[in-house]
Scaffold this active site. Structure first.
Site, short mmCIF file in Angstrom:
data_model
loop_
_atom_site.label_atom_id
_atom_site.label_comp_id
_atom_site.label_asym_id
_atom_site.label_seq_id
_atom_site.Cartn_x
_atom_site.Cartn_y
_atom_site.Cartn_z
CB ALA A 113 -13.22 -8.20 4.24
CB SER A 170 3.56 -4.21 -1.71
OG SER A 170 3.87 -4.22 -3.02
CE1 TYR A 220 0.43 0.41 -2.78
CE2 TYR A 220 2.13 -0.63 -3.98
CZ TYR A 220 1.05 -0.66 -3.21
OH TYR A 220 0.62 -2.04 -2.65
CE LYS A 255 0.89 -1.74 0.87
NZ LYS A 255 -0.06 -2.33 1.60
N GLY A 274 3.97 -9.76 -5.00
CA GLY A 274 4.15 -9.12 -6.32
C GLY A 274 2.62 -8.71 -7.13
CB VAL A 328 -2.51 -9.60 -6.55
CG1 VAL A 328 -3.43 -10.76 -6.12
CG2 VAL A 328 -1.33 -9.81 -5.57
CB THR A 379 -7.36 -7.34 -6.72
OG1 THR A 379 -6.50 -6.22 -6.58
CG2 THR A 379 -6.60 -8.62 -6.04
P1 NDP Z 1 -8.65 -4.20 -3.77
O1 NDP Z 1 -8.78 -2.62 -4.42
O2 NDP Z 1 -9.22 -5.35 -4.49
O3 NDP Z 1 -8.92 -4.16 -2.43
C1 NDP Z 1 -8.59 -2.98 -1.28
C2 NDP Z 1 -9.39 -3.37 -0.06
O4 NDP Z 1 -8.96 -2.10 0.68
C3 NDP Z 1 -11.06 -3.19 -0.14
O5 NDP Z 1 -11.71 -4.21 0.44
C4 NDP Z 1 -11.14 -1.60 0.27
O6 NDP Z 1 -12.44 -1.43 0.65
C5 NDP Z 1 -10.14 -1.28 1.15
N1 NDP Z 1 -10.00 0.00 1.57
C6 NDP Z 1 -9.32 0.81 0.65
N2 NDP Z 1 -9.32 2.13 1.34
C7 NDP Z 1 -10.11 1.99 2.46
C8 NDP Z 1 -10.28 2.90 3.23
N3 NDP Z 1 -9.86 4.10 3.06
N4 NDP Z 1 -10.94 2.48 4.51
C9 NDP Z 1 -11.17 1.06 4.50
N5 NDP Z 1 -10.84 0.23 3.61
C10 NDP Z 1 -10.36 0.63 2.65
O7 NDP Z 1 -6.88 -4.42 -3.87
P2 NDP Z 1 -6.16 -5.64 -3.05
O8 NDP Z 1 -6.86 -6.70 -2.78
O9 NDP Z 1 -5.01 -5.78 -4.24
O10 NDP Z 1 -5.46 -4.96 -1.87
C11 NDP Z 1 -5.35 -5.32 -0.78
C12 NDP Z 1 -3.96 -5.18 -0.23
O11 NDP Z 1 -3.01 -5.83 -0.78
C13 NDP Z 1 -3.53 -3.51 -0.17
O12 NDP Z 1 -2.77 -3.30 0.98
C14 NDP Z 1 -2.57 -3.49 -1.39
O13 NDP Z 1 -1.70 -2.46 -1.23
C15 NDP Z 1 -1.95 -4.77 -1.40
N6 NDP Z 1 -1.12 -5.33 -2.41
C16 NDP Z 1 -1.66 -5.66 -3.65
C17 NDP Z 1 -1.10 -6.05 -4.59
C18 NDP Z 1 -1.69 -6.33 -6.11
O14 NDP Z 1 -0.95 -6.51 -7.06
N7 NDP Z 1 -3.03 -6.40 -6.15
C19 NDP Z 1 0.28 -6.46 -4.59
C20 NDP Z 1 0.93 -6.26 -3.38
C21 NDP Z 1 0.19 -5.84 -2.28
P3 NDP Z 1 -13.57 -0.29 0.58
O15 NDP Z 1 -13.35 0.19 -0.85
O16 NDP Z 1 -14.85 -0.98 0.73
O17 NDP Z 1 -13.30 0.45 1.77
C1 8X3 Z 2 1.11 -3.91 -5.70
C2 8X3 Z 2 2.19 -4.52 -6.54
O1 8X3 Z 2 4.24 -4.08 -8.05
O2 8X3 Z 2 2.18 -2.67 -8.43
O3 8X3 Z 2 1.70 -3.75 -4.21
O4 8X3 Z 2 3.53 -2.47 -6.50
S1 8X3 Z 2 3.25 -3.40 -7.31
#
Ligand code: NDP
Ligand code: 8X3
Length: 254
Positions: free
Chosen positions: A10, A140, A153, A157, A184, A186, A188
């Site tokens: 979060a 994903s 990766y 997923k 898809g 996002v 971030t």
């Molecule tokens: P961010 O990098 O913005 O957020 C990732 C979050 O995961 C952070 O809050 C981080 O917290 C936490 N995290 C990562 N590693 C750990 C760990 N070892 N222990 C605890 N917490 C961890 O990425 P997103 O918000 O984009 O990603 C969130 C999810 O969405 C992921 O599962 C990602 O695979 C998925 N996703 C993202 C997409 C995209 O295009 N962005 C598309 C599809 C899926 P902290 O570093 O503080 O520990």
């Molecule tokens: C994150 C989206 O397309 O980079 O899961 O795999 S992509």
């Protein structure tokens, strides 16, 4: 009585946006991640903007002992988790399999698969005891289709996709809903993490088209968890309008 949601990861991106939107939906929240200061800032914002209670659990989801201790530390009130959002995750690297780093593979497997399992293993019995609960796994499009250099990766997923289906079958008799949301692209911190902190390279990923934003996915989490008790959204694939699949992206759209 207010419902409780536990959101992993979060401190950033989709998890942070989900915390904000679930707080607006009158949830009390358990927010987790490694970056404690960020979680403290978010907790203060959530509490001042919404009439909600927030608990921080600061742990590395790859560490089974830390996960177990965190959940064991919950008081009886906080153990009544209605919604578990398994969101913490990452991609590390985007190289052909022969060039990729084993350390990157281990980070992804340990976080996206094993971490998701560690926390689920601790929360599921609490839900079974109450004969209710909802697990929302953030998968994903990479769990549906495999793209060049996505190898491990995509593998993690795909595992989330399969584990979600398995959880749904096994928890059927316990009244627990299990859903997957599969986004898809996002924008971030995801690509910054993927490219090991290279922000310029990360920006290129979203160049020339409008990606999804974290709030778009948080919207879908809210939709999924607010359906009537007899309705479950099994799986939701959500893409930017400019992205048809991992292979087809209209970069001239903007
Ligand atoms: P961010 O990098 O913005 O957020 C990732 C979050 O995961 C952070 O809050 C981080 O917290 C936490 N995290 C990562 N590693 C750990 C760990 N070892 N222990 C605890 N917490 C961890 O990425 P997103 O918000 O984009 O990603 C969130 C999810 O969405 C992921 O599962 C990602 O695979 C998925 N996703 C993202 C997409 C995209 O295009 N962005 C598309 C599809 C899926 P902290 O570093 O503080 O520990
Ligand atoms: C994150 C989206 O397309 O980079 O899961 O795999 S992509």
């Amino acid at each position: 009585m207010k419902k409780i949601a536990l959101i992993t990861g979060a401190s950033s991106g989709i998890g942070k946006a989900t915390a904000n939107q679930l707080a607006e939906q009158n949830y009390d929240l358990i927010i987790t991640g490694r970056r404690k200061t960020r979680l403290e800032t978010l907790a203060a914002e959530l509490q001042s903007n919404n009439n909600c209670s927030v608990l921080i659990l600061n742990f590395d989801i790859r560490n089974k002992q830390e996960v177990n201790q965190a959940i064991d530390s919950l008081t009886d009130k906080w153990k009544e988790i209605d919604v578990l959002v398994n969101n913490a995750g990452l991609a590390a690297g985007a190289e052909p399999i022969q060039n990729a780093l084993i350390d990157d593979w281990e980070r992804m497997i340990d976080t996206n698969i094993k971490g998701l399992l560690y926390i689920s293993k601790k929360v599921i019995p609490l839900m079974i005891e109450r004969k209710r609960g909802h697990i929302v796994n953030i998968g994903s499009v990479a769990g549906k289709q495999v793209y060049a250099n996505g190898n491990v990766y995509c593998g993690t997923k795909h595992a989330v996709d399969a584990i979600t289906q398995g959880m749904r079958i096994d928890l059927l008799k316990h009244g627990i809903k299990v859903s997957q949301i599969a986004p898809g692209a996002v924008e971030t911190e995801f690509s910054i993490v993927r490219f090991h902190g290279n922000e310029d390279k990360a920006k290129q990923v979203y160049k020339g088209f409008e990606p999804l934003y974290a709030n778009d996915i948080a919207d879908t989490v809210v939709f999924v968890v607010t359906r009537p008790q007899h309705v479950n959204i099994n799986d939701m694939l959500i893409m930017p309008t400019s992205q048809a699949s991992p292979y087809y992206l209209d970069r001239e759209a903007q």
